[in-house]
Motif scaffolding. Structure first.
Motif, PDB file in Angstrom:
ATOM      1  N   PRO A  48      41.888  30.270  33.002  1.00 36.83           N
ATOM      2  CA  PRO A  48      40.576  30.320  33.650  1.00 36.83           C
ATOM      3  C   PRO A  48      40.422  31.506  34.599  1.00 36.83           C
ATOM      4  O   PRO A  48      39.327  31.994  34.807  1.00 36.83           O
ATOM      5  N   SER A  49      41.532  31.947  35.198  1.00 36.69           N
ATOM      6  CA  SER A  49      41.491  33.098  36.094  1.00 36.69           C
ATOM      7  C   SER A  49      42.685  33.998  35.794  1.00 36.69           C
ATOM      8  O   SER A  49      43.826  33.558  35.866  1.00 36.69           O
ATOM      9  N   THR A  50      42.424  35.235  35.442  1.00 35.69           N
ATOM     10  CA  THR A  50      43.493  36.162  35.086  1.00 35.69           C
ATOM     11  C   THR A  50      44.074  36.799  36.340  1.00 35.69           C
ATOM     12  O   THR A  50      43.433  36.821  37.407  1.00 35.69           O
ATOM     13  N   PRO A  51      45.299  37.345  36.269  1.00 37.91           N
ATOM     14  CA  PRO A  51      45.873  38.034  37.425  1.00 37.91           C
ATOM     15  C   PRO A  51      44.970  39.157  37.935  1.00 37.91           C
ATOM     16  O   PRO A  51      44.804  39.310  39.155  1.00 37.91           O
ATOM     17  N   ALA A  52      44.390  39.930  37.031  1.00 34.82           N
ATOM     18  CA  ALA A  52      43.519  41.030  37.465  1.00 34.82           C
ATOM     19  C   ALA A  52      42.296  40.504  38.212  1.00 34.82           C
ATOM     20  O   ALA A  52      41.866  41.094  39.212  1.00 34.82           O
ATOM     21  N   ASP A 110      47.811  50.813  16.808  1.00 32.40           N
ATOM     22  CA  ASP A 110      46.699  51.745  16.898  1.00 32.40           C
ATOM     23  C   ASP A 110      45.662  51.272  17.908  1.00 32.40           C
ATOM     24  O   ASP A 110      45.082  52.069  18.646  1.00 32.40           O
ATOM     25  N   ARG A 111      45.417  49.966  17.975  1.00 26.05           N
ATOM     26  CA  ARG A 111      44.422  49.454  18.914  1.00 26.05           C
ATOM     27  C   ARG A 111      44.890  49.623  20.348  1.00 26.05           C
ATOM     28  O   ARG A 111      44.134  50.048  21.216  1.00 26.05           O
ATOM     29  N   SER A 112      46.137  49.284  20.625  1.00 28.73           N
ATOM     30  CA  SER A 112      46.660  49.466  21.977  1.00 28.73           C
ATOM     31  C   SER A 112      46.644  50.942  22.358  1.00 28.73           C
ATOM     32  O   SER A 112      46.269  51.300  23.480  1.00 28.73           O
ATOM     33  N   GLN A 113      47.035  51.801  21.436  1.00 22.72           N
ATOM     34  CA  GLN A 113      47.146  53.220  21.758  1.00 22.72           C
ATOM     35  C   GLN A 113      45.798  53.855  22.026  1.00 22.72           C
ATOM     36  O   GLN A 113      45.694  54.791  22.820  1.00 22.72           O
ATOM     37  N   ASP A 114      44.732  53.363  21.394  1.00 24.08           N
ATOM     38  CA  ASP A 114      43.398  53.896  21.689  1.00 24.08           C
ATOM     39  C   ASP A 114      43.059  53.711  23.160  1.00 24.08           C
ATOM     40  O   ASP A 114      42.557  54.624  23.825  1.00 24.08           O
ATOM     41  N   ASP A 115      43.314  52.499  23.693  1.00 20.80           N
ATOM     42  CA  ASP A 115      43.062  52.242  25.114  1.00 20.80           C
ATOM     43  C   ASP A 115      43.949  53.119  25.992  1.00 20.80           C
ATOM     44  O   ASP A 115      43.511  53.669  27.011  1.00 20.80           O
ATOM     45  N   ILE A 116      45.213  53.251  25.607  1.00 20.87           N
ATOM     46  CA  ILE A 116      46.157  54.048  26.387  1.00 20.87           C
ATOM     47  C   ILE A 116      45.760  55.518  26.372  1.00 20.87           C
ATOM     48  O   ILE A 116      45.864  56.211  27.395  1.00 20.87           O
ATOM     49  N   ASN A 117      45.298  56.007  25.223  1.00 20.38           N
ATOM     50  CA  ASN A 117      44.877  57.402  25.139  1.00 20.38           C
ATOM     51  C   ASN A 117      43.723  57.693  26.093  1.00 20.38           C
ATOM     52  O   ASN A 117      43.689  58.741  26.754  1.00 20.38           O
ATOM     53  N   ARG A 139      43.563  55.175  46.961  1.00 17.81           N
ATOM     54  CA  ARG A 139      42.688  54.270  46.216  1.00 17.81           C
ATOM     55  C   ARG A 139      43.177  54.213  44.770  1.00 17.81           C
ATOM     56  O   ARG A 139      42.843  55.088  43.970  1.00 17.81           O
ATOM     57  N   PRO A 140      43.984  53.206  44.438  1.00 21.21           N
ATOM     58  CA  PRO A 140      44.635  53.186  43.125  1.00 21.21           C
ATOM     59  C   PRO A 140      43.681  52.947  41.973  1.00 21.21           C
ATOM     60  O   PRO A 140      42.618  52.344  42.112  1.00 21.21           O
ATOM     61  N   THR A 141      44.094  53.439  40.814  1.00 18.11           N
ATOM     62  CA  THR A 141      43.462  53.104  39.540  1.00 18.11           C
ATOM     63  C   THR A 141      44.182  51.878  38.997  1.00 18.11           C
ATOM     64  O   THR A 141      45.406  51.890  38.862  1.00 18.11           O
ATOM     65  N   VAL A 142      43.454  50.812  38.710  1.00 19.25           N
ATOM     66  CA  VAL A 142      44.063  49.553  38.265  1.00 19.25           C
ATOM     67  C   VAL A 142      43.900  49.400  36.755  1.00 19.25           C
ATOM     68  O   VAL A 142      42.784  49.501  36.230  1.00 19.25           O
ATOM     69  N   ALA A 143      45.016  49.169  36.078  1.00 18.88           N
ATOM     70  CA  ALA A 143      45.010  48.916  34.634  1.00 18.88           C
ATOM     71  C   ALA A 143      45.254  47.433  34.397  1.00 18.88           C
ATOM     72  O   ALA A 143      46.289  46.891  34.795  1.00 18.88           O
ATOM     73  N   ASN A 144      44.314  46.776  33.762  1.00 19.06           N
ATOM     74  CA  ASN A 144      44.402  45.345  33.467  1.00 19.06           C
ATOM     75  C   ASN A 144      44.893  45.163  32.032  1.00 19.06           C
ATOM     76  O   ASN A 144      44.188  45.490  31.075  1.00 19.06           O
ATOM     77  N   ILE A 145      46.123  44.651  31.884  1.00 13.75           N
ATOM     78  CA  ILE A 145      46.685  44.426  30.554  1.00 13.75           C
ATOM     79  C   ILE A 145      46.234  43.058  30.061  1.00 13.75           C
ATOM     80  O   ILE A 145      46.515  42.036  30.704  1.00 13.75           O
ATOM     81  N   LEU A 172      40.585  49.046  34.577  1.00 12.83           N
ATOM     82  CA  LEU A 172      40.462  49.552  33.214  1.00 12.83           C
ATOM     83  C   LEU A 172      41.246  48.625  32.295  1.00 12.83           C
ATOM     84  O   LEU A 172      42.409  48.323  32.569  1.00 12.83           O
ATOM     85  N   THR A 173      40.637  48.163  31.232  1.00 14.32           N
ATOM     86  CA  THR A 173      41.275  47.187  30.344  1.00 14.32           C
ATOM     87  C   THR A 173      42.119  47.877  29.283  1.00 14.32           C
ATOM     88  O   THR A 173      41.657  48.786  28.596  1.00 14.32           O
TER      89      THR A 173
END
Length: 247
Positions: free
Chosen positions: A187-191, A218-225, A169-175, A209-210
């Motif tokens: 109108p419709s994203t890949p995720a 810094d903003r991207s890294q907060d989500d990645i952390n 059951r994978p964990t999905v990361a939506n970029i 997870l977005t």
């Protein structure tokens, strides 16, 4: 505001350093331009916590001039992977080695002991290889869905393969792009397409997870952390026995 995260990271670091290496998996599906930046960001996050990371790259083949996992498995006593620096990050060619492991199972005795100087062992491979290695395991491989429209089909196929063939059951990361970039949102994203297809055809609810892809590091890294800590908490310890399988 970051103090709770720092405290949590310190706790995870202490946990990982006191125990055996912990296994994390990232499933590729032909979208490496979208997957690799997140993978490297995760490694950077773990290293910033003081954790050593070994990446087993299933897309790079070992050669006589570029030794990797296959050579280590063939000569387990020749262990050259010891690291004195607890905050190191290494990448090892692993295509042939992972093929060998998939034929007999991803045994902790054959892998964990090779990398016992590392806190994190990350396997990066395609969905077919991942199911062969980890079928029925409690691990939730990370599946990255970048904003490219053609990512939806390959991501859904990978998710379906993991779920039906591997009972994973994978964990999905939506970029997603930063809203401040002023880029028009489709109108419709890949995720969203992956979520809809999984619900309709597999009866499986995806809760992605977005991760914000921002020009502001810094903003991207907060989500990645946050994702890095979640993956570390749910990682499987590589003990001196086969990974427990679900019957």
């Amino acid at each position: 505001m970051l103090e709770p995260c720092v405290n949590q990271a310190a706790g995870l670091q202490s946990l990982a350093l006191q125990q055996v290496p912990r296994l994390i998996a990232v499933t590729s599906h032909g979208q490496q331009q979208g997957e690799l930046p997140l993978l490297w960001g995760l490694c950077t996050s773990w290293v910033s916590m003081g954790l050593s990371v070994m990446v087993l790259d299933g897309h790079t083949t070992e050669t006589p001039y570029n030794h990797g996992l296959a050579q280590l498995l063939a000569n387990p006593l020749d262990r050259q992977m010891e690291e004195d620096n607890p905050g190191s990050w290494s990448v090892l060619p692993a295509s042939e080695g992972l093929t060998s492991l998939s034929e007999r199972g991803f045994l902790a005795s054959s892998v964990g002991e090779l990398f016992n100087a590392y806190a994190v062992v990350l396997v990066y491979a395609d969905a077919e290889r991942m199911t062969q290695l980890l079928r029925g395991c409690a691990l939730a491989p990370l599946l990255v869905v970048p904003p490219a429209q053609n990512a939806a089909i390959s991501a859904y196929r990978a998710l379906k393969h993991l779920l039906l063939n591997g009972q994973l059951r994978p964990t999905v990361a939506n970029i997603v792009p930063d809203s401040n970039t002023m880029m028009p949102m489709p109108p419709s994203t890949p995720a969203q397409n992956v979520m809809d297809c999984a619900a309709s055809h597999l009866g499986y609810r995806v809760k992605p997870l977005t991760i914000t892809a921002s020009a502001r590091a810094d903003r991207s890294q907060d989500d990645i952390n946050r994702l890095a800590m979640q993956l570390l908490e749910s990682a499987v310890p590589l003990q001196r026995q086969p990974i427990e399988r679900v019957h």
